[in-house]
Design a protein around this motif. Structure first.
Motif, PDB file in Angstrom:
ATOM      1  N   GLU A  36       0.184  90.197  -5.252  1.00  0.00           N
ATOM      2  CA  GLU A  36      -0.177  91.588  -4.974  1.00  0.00           C
ATOM      3  C   GLU A  36       0.038  92.484  -6.194  1.00  0.00           C
ATOM      4  N   ASP A 208      -3.413  97.134  -5.010  1.00  0.00           N
ATOM      5  CA  ASP A 208      -3.828  96.621  -3.710  1.00  0.00           C
ATOM      6  C   ASP A 208      -3.209  97.460  -2.598  1.00  0.00           C
ATOM      7  N   ARG A 209      -1.958  97.891  -2.832  1.00  0.00           N
ATOM      8  CA  ARG A 209      -1.266  98.779  -1.884  1.00  0.00           C
ATOM      9  C   ARG A 209      -0.486  99.829  -2.647  1.00  0.00           C
ATOM     10  N   THR A 223      -3.249 100.692   1.824  1.00  0.00           N
ATOM     11  CA  THR A 223      -4.243 100.383   0.794  1.00  0.00           C
ATOM     12  C   THR A 223      -4.711 101.698   0.168  1.00  0.00           C
TER      13      THR A 223
END
Length: 357
Positions: A36, A208-209, A223
């Motif tokens: 991530e 991604d987040r 997100t």
């Protein structure tokens, strides 16, 4: 280069850090999956760098735990965590060449010389600095120095790369170029990255987040699309571009009265009570069919549109767009094209959002 070291999950469970009576980070709960790209977003003093330093092992938590694939690591020394770090000020050794700077971590690990040289050469090719290997940091531009710092962080094939506002010292064009390069490196090497920034555009484009922090507490995790389109509160909304905050009275369904004008909003609201209507500047547009009166204070040409700062009849400062120049002092009408309402919402002080806007 081979792909970076991987793991399943990195879990921060109730991680808190206090300095005397001041709590810099308050009960952070966050699970990061291997591969991530997570951005910690917020203004100065929100706790994002504290969280990064706790992950790096440069600080010890006051309470809470950090677990990597079920094994507690918050008690493990920094040098044994196998994490790479990119600092805001690059932190390069001025007396070492570019190649020696990149290979420093490998020498600490006592890697054999042929393997060390191969990995350093690979890392420098990756950041397009192969022809700068024998130079010293002082002979490089800011963007090149940042690339050296990134190469040094990834050459050890770390399980996690930590980046602390790595682009803040670069000019606008270099920031855009480096943003793309960081994302490409993350993808090419299969990195897991935690990235600290106060720049919402950086965070939205890279991560991604996102984890939005304020005063040491998490405001929202989601997100980029979730944060941008459905911010959890007025603070998050203001931080991701909903610059206009209009106090009003709820009228039920999707209606809020603002200064005697009824506005349609995207969120369902109760039939009564106070609310704050949040609107992005590009959704507040000066038109002949507008309903919100605005007295123009400043009008700036910005290429495709004019950016207007003005004041409503309720003496609230607003920022809107116009397709034509407007004279200071003129009275115009603005159309609200999209807005979100937050019952009992807090109007966030502008001082907290200087970096974001």
């Amino acid at each position: 280069m081979t792909r970076a070291g991987r793991f399943g999950e990195l879990v921060l469970d109730g991680v808190t850090k206090s300095f005397g009576a001041h709590t810099a980070l308050d009960g952070l709960d966050l699970t990061i999956t291997g591969g991530e790209f997570v951005a910690l977003l917020g203004p100065s003093g929100c706790g994002k760098s504290t969280a990064l330093n706790l992950l790096a092992g440069l600080l010890a938590p006051t309470s809470g735990t950090i677990l990597l694939d079920g094994t507690r690591i918050d008690t493990v020394p920094s040098e044994r965590r196998d994490f790479g770090m990119v600092f805001q000020n690059y932190a390069l050794f001025p007396h070492l060449t570019v190649a020696d700077n990149v290979g420093f971590g490998l020498r600490v690990r006592r890697l054999r010389r042929p393997e060390l040289q191969r990995r350093v050469a690979d890392a420098l090719r990756l950041v397009r600095l192969a022809d700068q290997a024998d130079k010293y940091p002082g002979q490089l531009s800011g963007g090149q120095q940042q690339r050296v710092a990134i190469a040094r962080a990834v050459v050890t094939e770390p399980r996690l790369v930590l980046m602390d506002e790595p682009l803040s010292n670069l000019d606008a064009k270099l920031r855009l170029d480096m943003r793309t390069e960081i994302r490409l490196l993350h993808q090419q090497l299969g990195l897991t990255t935690v990235y600290v920034t106060h720049d919402q555009q950086e965070a939205l484009s890279l991560a991604d987040r996102l984890v939005v922090l304020r005063d040491g507490r998490v405001q929202q995790i989601g997100t980029p699309a979730e944060i941008y389109e459905t911010p959890a509160n007025t603070y998050v909304a203001a931080f991701v571009g909903y610059r206009n905050a209009l106090p009003g009275e709820m009228r039920g369904a999707n209606r809020v009265d603002v200064g005697g004008v009824t506005l349609a909003v995207e969120t369902d609201v109760p039939a009564s009570g106070r609310a704050v209507v949040m609107v992005r500047p590009d959704d507040l547009v000066v038109t002949d069919t507008g309903v919100l009166p605005v007295r123009v204070a400043v009008c700036e040409y910005q290429g495709r549109h004019f950016a207007v700062e003005g004041v409503t009849t309720g003496d609230v400062t607003v920022h809107c767009h116009s397709d034509r120049p407007l004279a200071p002092g003129s009275e115009v009408m603005a159309e609200v094209r999209r807005a979100r309402a937050y019952p009992d919402g807090e109007v966030v002080p502008a001082a907290e959002l200087v970096a974001a806007t």
